[in-house]
Scaffold this motif. Structure first.
Motif, PDB file in Angstrom:
ATOM      1  N   GLY A  43       0.796  -1.219   0.000  1.00  0.00           N
ATOM      2  CA  GLY A  43       0.000   0.000   0.000  1.00  0.00           C
ATOM      3  C   GLY A  43       0.833   1.275   0.000  1.00  0.00           C
ATOM      4  O   GLY A  43       0.280   2.377  -0.021  1.00  0.00           O
ATOM      5  N   SER A  45       2.807   4.327  -1.211  1.00  0.00           N
ATOM      6  CA  SER A  45       2.987   5.094  -2.426  1.00  0.00           C
ATOM      7  C   SER A  45       3.061   6.557  -2.029  1.00  0.00           C
ATOM      8  O   SER A  45       2.813   6.905  -0.875  1.00  0.00           O
ATOM      9  CB  SER A  45       1.825   4.862  -3.397  1.00  0.00           C
ATOM     10  OG  SER A  45       0.696   5.583  -2.942  1.00  0.00           O
ATOM     11  N   ARG A  47       1.076   8.739  -2.675  1.00  0.00           N
ATOM     12  CA  ARG A  47      -0.258   9.236  -2.331  1.00  0.00           C
ATOM     13  C   ARG A  47      -0.469   9.321  -0.820  1.00  0.00           C
ATOM     14  O   ARG A  47      -1.172  10.202  -0.338  1.00  0.00           O
ATOM     15  CB  ARG A  47      -1.322   8.283  -2.884  1.00  0.00           C
ATOM     16  CG  ARG A  47      -1.548   8.390  -4.367  1.00  0.00           C
ATOM     17  CD  ARG A  47      -2.402   7.213  -4.803  1.00  0.00           C
ATOM     18  NE  ARG A  47      -2.772   7.318  -6.203  1.00  0.00           N
ATOM     19  CZ  ARG A  47      -3.787   8.056  -6.625  1.00  0.00           C
ATOM     20  NH1 ARG A  47      -4.526   8.695  -5.773  1.00  0.00           N
ATOM     21  NH2 ARG A  47      -4.043   8.127  -7.908  1.00  0.00           N
ATOM     22  N   SER A  58     -12.882   5.138  -3.045  1.00  0.00           N
ATOM     23  CA  SER A  58     -11.964   5.909  -3.869  1.00  0.00           C
ATOM     24  C   SER A  58     -10.578   5.874  -3.243  1.00  0.00           C
ATOM     25  O   SER A  58     -10.413   5.505  -2.090  1.00  0.00           O
ATOM     26  CB  SER A  58     -12.458   7.351  -4.005  1.00  0.00           C
ATOM     27  OG  SER A  58     -12.561   7.930  -2.737  1.00  0.00           O
ATOM     28  N   ARG A  59      -9.591   6.268  -4.020  1.00  0.00           N
ATOM     29  CA  ARG A  59      -8.219   6.201  -3.526  1.00  0.00           C
ATOM     30  C   ARG A  59      -7.895   7.463  -2.748  1.00  0.00           C
ATOM     31  O   ARG A  59      -8.549   8.483  -2.862  1.00  0.00           O
ATOM     32  CB  ARG A  59      -7.267   6.041  -4.704  1.00  0.00           C
ATOM     33  CG  ARG A  59      -7.482   4.749  -5.458  1.00  0.00           C
ATOM     34  CD  ARG A  59      -6.641   4.723  -6.707  1.00  0.00           C
ATOM     35  NE  ARG A  59      -5.224   4.786  -6.388  1.00  0.00           N
ATOM     36  CZ  ARG A  59      -4.456   3.695  -6.312  1.00  0.00           C
ATOM     37  NH1 ARG A  59      -4.962   2.515  -6.531  1.00  0.00           N
ATOM     38  NH2 ARG A  59      -3.178   3.797  -6.031  1.00  0.00           N
ATOM     39  N   ASP A 246      -9.968  -0.699  -0.225  1.00  0.00           N
ATOM     40  CA  ASP A 246      -9.095   0.485  -0.247  1.00  0.00           C
ATOM     41  C   ASP A 246      -8.741   0.924   1.160  1.00  0.00           C
ATOM     42  O   ASP A 246      -7.593   1.253   1.466  1.00  0.00           O
ATOM     43  CB  ASP A 246      -9.806   1.650  -0.948  1.00  0.00           C
ATOM     44  CG  ASP A 246     -10.041   1.355  -2.412  1.00  0.00           C
ATOM     45  OD1 ASP A 246      -9.252   0.571  -2.975  1.00  0.00           O
ATOM     46  OD2 ASP A 246     -11.010   1.893  -2.984  1.00  0.00           O
ATOM     47  N   TRP A 247      -9.774   0.951   2.023  1.00  0.00           N
ATOM     48  CA  TRP A 247      -9.557   1.386   3.400  1.00  0.00           C
ATOM     49  C   TRP A 247      -8.631   0.434   4.157  1.00  0.00           C
ATOM     50  O   TRP A 247      -7.751   0.851   4.891  1.00  0.00           O
ATOM     51  CB  TRP A 247     -10.914   1.495   4.130  1.00  0.00           C
ATOM     52  CG  TRP A 247     -11.568   2.814   3.877  1.00  0.00           C
ATOM     53  CD1 TRP A 247     -11.275   3.691   2.886  1.00  0.00           C
ATOM     54  CD2 TRP A 247     -12.620   3.411   4.646  1.00  0.00           C
ATOM     55  NE1 TRP A 247     -12.088   4.793   2.973  1.00  0.00           N
ATOM     56  CE2 TRP A 247     -12.922   4.634   4.039  1.00  0.00           C
ATOM     57  CE3 TRP A 247     -13.351   3.007   5.772  1.00  0.00           C
ATOM     58  CZ2 TRP A 247     -13.905   5.489   4.533  1.00  0.00           C
ATOM     59  CZ3 TRP A 247     -14.333   3.844   6.271  1.00  0.00           C
ATOM     60  CH2 TRP A 247     -14.603   5.080   5.648  1.00  0.00           C
ATOM     61  N   ASP A 249      -6.329  -1.476   2.876  1.00  0.00           N
ATOM     62  CA  ASP A 249      -4.953  -1.274   2.406  1.00  0.00           C
ATOM     63  C   ASP A 249      -4.307  -0.083   3.091  1.00  0.00           C
ATOM     64  O   ASP A 249      -3.152  -0.130   3.503  1.00  0.00           O
ATOM     65  CB  ASP A 249      -4.936  -1.075   0.886  1.00  0.00           C
ATOM     66  CG  ASP A 249      -5.239  -2.369   0.146  1.00  0.00           C
ATOM     67  OD1 ASP A 249      -5.204  -3.432   0.802  1.00  0.00           O
ATOM     68  OD2 ASP A 249      -5.524  -2.311  -1.061  1.00  0.00           O
ATOM     69  N   LEU A 250      -5.082   1.002   3.207  1.00  0.00           N
ATOM     70  CA  LEU A 250      -4.558   2.192   3.881  1.00  0.00           C
ATOM     71  C   LEU A 250      -4.239   1.880   5.337  1.00  0.00           C
ATOM     72  O   LEU A 250      -3.241   2.344   5.894  1.00  0.00           O
ATOM     73  CB  LEU A 250      -5.572   3.338   3.808  1.00  0.00           C
ATOM     74  CG  LEU A 250      -5.589   4.121   2.499  1.00  0.00           C
ATOM     75  CD1 LEU A 250      -6.692   5.162   2.531  1.00  0.00           C
ATOM     76  CD2 LEU A 250      -4.246   4.783   2.250  1.00  0.00           C
TER      77      LEU A 250
END
Lengths: 284, 319
Positions: A43, A45, A47, A58-59, A246-247, A249-250
């Motif tokens: 995860g 990056s 970002r 969403s990312r 997504d969450w 992974d964050l």
């Protein structure tokens, strides 16, 4: 002969068991680090450090959470460590053998192991209820209370390590204790006290429970201290338990960042302490 | 030669008083914090205490809709998860301490010791997320079916291992807690064992005792108080641990005889429900849970500290 063989067998059995116990402990540490690395690195990056926590689907990144954690940890240390250092100074220099000091030492050790969620409830009662809403300053106060016992303990221990001759020399020159403390003892114990600060930062930067109902969380960028503020541990808590990929992974990426920070802090504290000890060991 | 300028001396005395009172007030603040925690929790919990009275701790019901709350299920969960944790972590911690003090090659002593201490530095939320995503599936697939299959039909004991393997639940929470408190117990025991005078151990070896015999008959009796102190310090951590448990316990306000079923603990109930609690009685009941946790952990930790202190006064052990 038979009895001797039995004793030896018993001995070997228990030693093997103790080896297994040690290996299990190390395996747990390795497993946790491995999971963190494999999930967290995926995860990682740019970002993470550039975007806010996203709505589901969403990312996005963790910028607001990283900022909030940084601010609250910093504030917590700024409020908590002076109190811890001063109180440690009292115990080591002024009230070394007084009954009050014995009580304070005892209470401090209790606070050191007290459940952090209790501290969260305490700050909720005295700050959040009064203010009427959750806020970053409440979170920072909760962290400060958790930082005090750690810094107090190390400061007292480190001041006690300063050779008594240095203190006596300063007193012989006519210096009052405050002057001796500031100009002789603190410089002599500096690296030890810094170690205490590092340990305190390591302790509070991963704390989740006391932030849950003090700083709460904030999905957006906020620099206001009297409003709820995002922070890494609570974001990890919410995102990891969510059903969104997504969450999650964050959350893993955040978990890796927190653990890496804390392990680096603890290892540097240990290195400083080891250097300190070898310095003292080589005859001074 | 005027060595002592009276004005200078007076100023020094003022600084001295200021500095002294600053350190003293910081020290007293530590006392005030603990006192403040007790008073504010009592005040916040008062509506619940006065409404439910003593029945708060004896009732299992937890119903936000009818506004009825009882602490029995969280208390039960806290006690059972901590008991599982201690059952697993105490022997393992003892083994690690034995390994580090008696068996470990000197070269590896430091790295191994540091590794154990690093495990203690990992924040509890990491144990939680790891427990949920890694440990729980492993237990669900490999350990729990075995327990159900082999122990589920044994009389009495079988009740503990009934029902479907959820993965998350009381047992999993206990295992995660065990891994969390293991480094604390191991590190304290190691420090305690290190205080045993080498002379005593060498005497044992001189009589022909094996390593285990020296450990069990010389080191353990000599450091008994410290061992119990270390265990209770670990217990204090286990009882109050929040995040690691919240992830894996399943958060169900009920008492099941099976360890595989979801449950709740005092701290995870607070963590889960506090921000969502509507109504004064609900919030107050959660704070009353906090007060209970405070009283329980305070007693355990204070007893642990008292024991370690007794050891310290006997032979230079820093807890």
């Amino acid at each position: 002969m038979n009895r001797r063989a039995l004793r030896k067998a018993k001995n070997s059995a228990f030693l093997v068991l103790s080896l297994i116990a040690t290996m299990t402990g190390l395996a747990c540490l390795a497993a946790i680090l491995w999971t963190l690395l494999s999930h967290g690195l995926a995860g990682m990056s740019w970002r993470l450090f550039a975007e806010m926590t996203p709505p589901p689907g969403s990312r996005g990144g963790l910028l607001n959470a990283l900022y909030g954690s940084g601010v609250m940890t910093l504030l917590g240390i700024l409020i908590g460590s002076p109190i811890g250092v001063l109180a440690g100074t009292y115990l080591a220099e002024y009230g070394r053998n007084s009954r009050l000091s014995t009580v304070i030492r005892f209470i401090n050790d209790v606070l050191l192991s007290a459940p952090s969620i209790i501290i969260g409830l305490f700050v909720y009662e005295i700050v959040v209820v009064r203010m009427g809403h959750f806020s970053a300053i409440a979170g920072a106060l909760a962290l400060a209370i958790l930082a005090i016992p750690v810094t107090l303990r190390t400061t007292e221990d480190m001041l006690n390590l300063v050779p008594i001759g240095m203190k006596d020399s300063s007193a012989a020159l006519g210096a009052y204790p405050w002057r001796t403390t500031l100009s002789v003892l603190y410089p002599a114990a500096r690296s030890g006290i810094v170690t205490g600060l590092l340990l305190a930062i390591a302790r509070i930067s991963g704390e989740t429970a006391p932030l849950l109902f003090t700083a709460l969380n904030n999905q957006f960028w906020s620099t206001q201290l009297n409003a709820p503020m995002a922070n890494l541990p609570v974001v990890i808590f919410q995102f990891a338990l969510s059903p969104y990929k997504d969450w999650q992974d964050l959350a893993w990426a955040g978990a890796l960042i927190i653990t890496a920070t804390i392990l680096i802090l603890s290892i540097s504290a240990r290195v400083i302490l080891a250097m300190l000890q070898s310095e003292r060991g080589s005859g001074r | 030669m005027a060595i002592i300028d009276p004005r200078h001396a007076a100023k020094q005395l003022i600084y001295e008083r200021i500095f002294r009172s600053a350190t003293l007030s910081a020290a007293i603040l530590v006392l005030l914090i603990l006192g403040g925690v007790a008073v504010s929790l009592l005040r916040g919990a008062w509506p619940a205490i006065s409404h439910f009275g003593f029945s708060f701790v004896t009732r299992e019901i937890w119903n936000p809709v009818t506004d009825e709350y009882g602490a029995l299920a969280p208390i039960y969960g806290t006690v059972v998860t901590s008991a599982i944790a201690m059952l697993l972590a105490v022997p393992a911690g003892f083994g690690i301490a034995l390994f580090l003090t008696e068996l470990c090659p000197p070269l590896l002593k430091r790295p191994f010791g540091v590794a154990v201490e690093l495990l203690a530095a990992v924040p509890s939320i990491i144990f939680g997320i790891w427990g949920l995503f890694v440990l729980a599936p492993v237990l669900q697939r490999h350990v729990q079916p075995w327990l159900i299959g082999h122990l589920g039909h044994v009389p009495y004991v079988g009740n503990l291992f009934k029902g479907p393997p959820f993965g998350i639940g009381v047992l999993t929470a206990g295992v995660v807690l065990a891994i969390m408190v293991l480094p604390f117990i191991a590190a304290t025991m190691r420090d305690v064992f290190d205080t045993v005078p080498p002379m005593l151990k060498e005497s044992g070896y001189g009589l022909g005792a094996t390593t285990w015999e020296v450990m069990w008959n010389v080191v353990v009796p000599h450091s008994r108080v410290g061992i119990v102190g270390g265990i209770m310090l670990g217990l204090g951590r286990a009882l109050g641990e929040t995040m690691a448990v919240t992830f894996v316990i399943g958060n169900a306000h009920r008492i099941s005889s099976s360890l595989l079923a979801p449950g709740t603990t005092i701290s995870s109930a607070i963590a889960n429900e506090f921000t969502e609690a509507v109504g004064d009685l609900y919030t107050s009941s959660l704070i009353a849970l906090g007060l209970l946790l405070f009283l329980i952990t305070f007693t355990v930790i204070a007893a642990a500290q008292a024991m370690l202190r007794r050891l310290e006064s006997r032979g230079g052990f820093a807890a």
